[in-house]
Write an enzyme that holds these catalytic residues in place. Structure first.
Site, PDB file in Angstrom:
ATOM      1  N   ASP A  67      -5.461   0.294   2.366  1.00 24.49           N
ATOM      2  CA  ASP A  67      -6.450   1.298   1.987  1.00 24.49           C
ATOM      3  C   ASP A  67      -7.851   0.962   2.498  1.00 24.49           C
ATOM      4  O   ASP A  67      -8.133  -0.163   2.908  1.00 24.49           O
ATOM      5  CB  ASP A  67      -6.470   1.477   0.461  1.00 24.49           C
ATOM      6  CG  ASP A  67      -6.233   0.172  -0.303  1.00 24.49           C
ATOM      7  OD1 ASP A  67      -6.528  -0.904   0.251  1.00 24.49           O
ATOM      8  OD2 ASP A  67      -5.759   0.234  -1.446  1.00 24.49           O
ATOM      9  N   ASN A 136      -4.717  -0.452 -14.078  1.00 22.16           N
ATOM     10  CA  ASN A 136      -4.052   0.794 -14.503  1.00 22.16           C
ATOM     11  C   ASN A 136      -2.695   0.974 -13.806  1.00 22.16           C
ATOM     12  O   ASN A 136      -2.150   2.066 -13.784  1.00 22.16           O
ATOM     13  CB  ASN A 136      -4.968   2.005 -14.251  1.00 22.16           C
ATOM     14  CG  ASN A 136      -5.234   2.250 -12.768  1.00 22.16           C
ATOM     15  OD1 ASN A 136      -4.688   1.547 -11.903  1.00 22.16           O
ATOM     16  ND2 ASN A 136      -6.042   3.240 -12.458  1.00 22.16           N
ATOM     17  N   HIS A 138      -2.013   0.841 -10.612  1.00 19.70           N
ATOM     18  CA  HIS A 138      -1.971   1.437  -9.270  1.00 19.70           C
ATOM     19  C   HIS A 138      -1.499   0.399  -8.253  1.00 19.70           C
ATOM     20  O   HIS A 138      -1.653  -0.809  -8.448  1.00 19.70           O
ATOM     21  CB  HIS A 138      -3.321   2.067  -8.873  1.00 19.70           C
ATOM     22  CG  HIS A 138      -4.438   1.119  -8.576  1.00 19.70           C
ATOM     23  ND1 HIS A 138      -5.753   1.405  -8.840  1.00 19.70           N
ATOM     24  CD2 HIS A 138      -4.464  -0.126  -8.013  1.00 19.70           C
ATOM     25  CE1 HIS A 138      -6.515   0.407  -8.467  1.00 19.70           C
ATOM     26  NE2 HIS A 138      -5.757  -0.547  -7.951  1.00 19.70           N
ATOM     27  N   GLU A 143      -3.072   6.165  -7.492  1.00 20.02           N
ATOM     28  CA  GLU A 143      -3.537   6.128  -8.868  1.00 20.02           C
ATOM     29  C   GLU A 143      -2.536   6.806  -9.810  1.00 20.02           C
ATOM     30  O   GLU A 143      -1.773   7.675  -9.395  1.00 20.02           O
ATOM     31  CB  GLU A 143      -4.891   6.847  -8.970  1.00 20.02           C
ATOM     32  CG  GLU A 143      -6.028   6.160  -8.208  1.00 20.02           C
ATOM     33  CD  GLU A 143      -6.628   4.973  -8.961  1.00 20.02           C
ATOM     34  OE1 GLU A 143      -5.871   4.179  -9.550  1.00 20.02           O
ATOM     35  OE2 GLU A 143      -7.862   4.828  -8.934  1.00 20.02           O
TER      36      GLU A 143
END
Ligand code: F6R
Length: 253
Positions: A67, A136, A138, A143
């Site tokens: 990313d 979280n 991801h 996400e």
């Protein structure tokens, strides 16, 4: 899924680096999918050390990163292109023309996503994908949400991710709100996946990843469906998993 319990961050990094170096030795022209963030830094340091000792050769390796923040170019110190150069590429004999990452400055994000998806396909997919995990759950910047996107896409980062990554910036407002990320398909099609996690703030995410319901609400949970995943994590990160699955040193699930 093979889970390796590490004593601490150094141990985690060495174990992960061992798996990656085996891949490089067994297939010197491997396509490595790489991650940024704090989790893989020690792993990169260990690989550099072994390279300096003459044990590893990166000359035929291709690297594709997961990313990149939208709006940051490779000369920006907060960009992931910069991170990879500083933390790995400039220290080993990898050919810089074989190091790929999304273009954070792309004028046409849609075209950039297509280009990156095609690039990975053209390389024949990824031999080994290194992953961190967000608090979280991801992976990459895929996400949590109602659905996962298959291919490379532009994602609006969740508040939790912006908050977690603010530590790399002078303040939270500076964290870009959007990022390009490899989709779940390229990650899941990697022939081997190595996920590194350390620290208590990853315990909940790791529990969802290893023992949770497979759901886009916890993107890392999809790794349960992959047949060649190594999770290398320290005791703190495994603390919640160990409430249901005690792990001596390693376990195959
Ligand atoms: C980074 C990436 C992210 C991170 C994750 C954990 O390329 O894809 O998924 O791996 O946010 O970040 P750290 O390791 O900084 O806790």
């Amino acid at each position: 899924m093979r889970i390796y319990k590490a004593k601490n961050e150094t141990d985690m990094s060495r174990k992960a680096a061992n798996i990656i170096s085996a891949q490089i030795i067994l297939k010197p022209d491997s396509v490595l999918g790489l991650a940024t963030g704090s989790s893989p830094v020690g792993t990169y340091r260990q690989l550099i050390d072994w390279y300096n000792k003459g044990d590893l050769d990166f000359s035929q390796i291709t690297a594709v990163n997961l990313d990149e923040y939208q709006g940051l170019g490779p000369d920006n110190e907060q960009s992931y292109a910069w991170f990879m150069r500083e933390n790995l590429f400039k220290h080993v004999n990898i050919d810089p023309t074989n190091c790929y990452i999304e273009d954070g400055l792309a004028e046409d994000p849609g075209a950039e996503c297509l280009r990156y998806t095609e690039l990975i396909r053209g390389l024949g997919g990824i031999d080994l994908q290194l992953l961190g995990i967000g608090p979280n759950a991801h992976i990459g910047f895929n996400e949590p949400g109602e659905a996962l996107e298959k291919d490379t896409h532009l994602v609006k980062l969740k508040e939790t991710t912006i908050r977690a990554n603010a530590r790399f910036f002078t303040n939270e407002d500076e964290v870009p709100k959007y990022a390009f990320t490899m989709g779940i398909k390229a990650i899941m099609q990697a022939r081997c996946i190595v996920l590194v996690a350390n620290g208590e703030n990853k315990a909940e995410a790791l529990q969802k990843c290893i023992c949770g319901t497979i759901s886009p609400e916890a993107p890392a949970s999809f790794l349960q469906l992959h047949n060649n995943v190594f999770i290398v994590a320290d005791e703190a990160a495994l603390s919640l998993v160990e409430k249901t699955i005690p792990i001596e040193q390693s376990i195959i699930l």
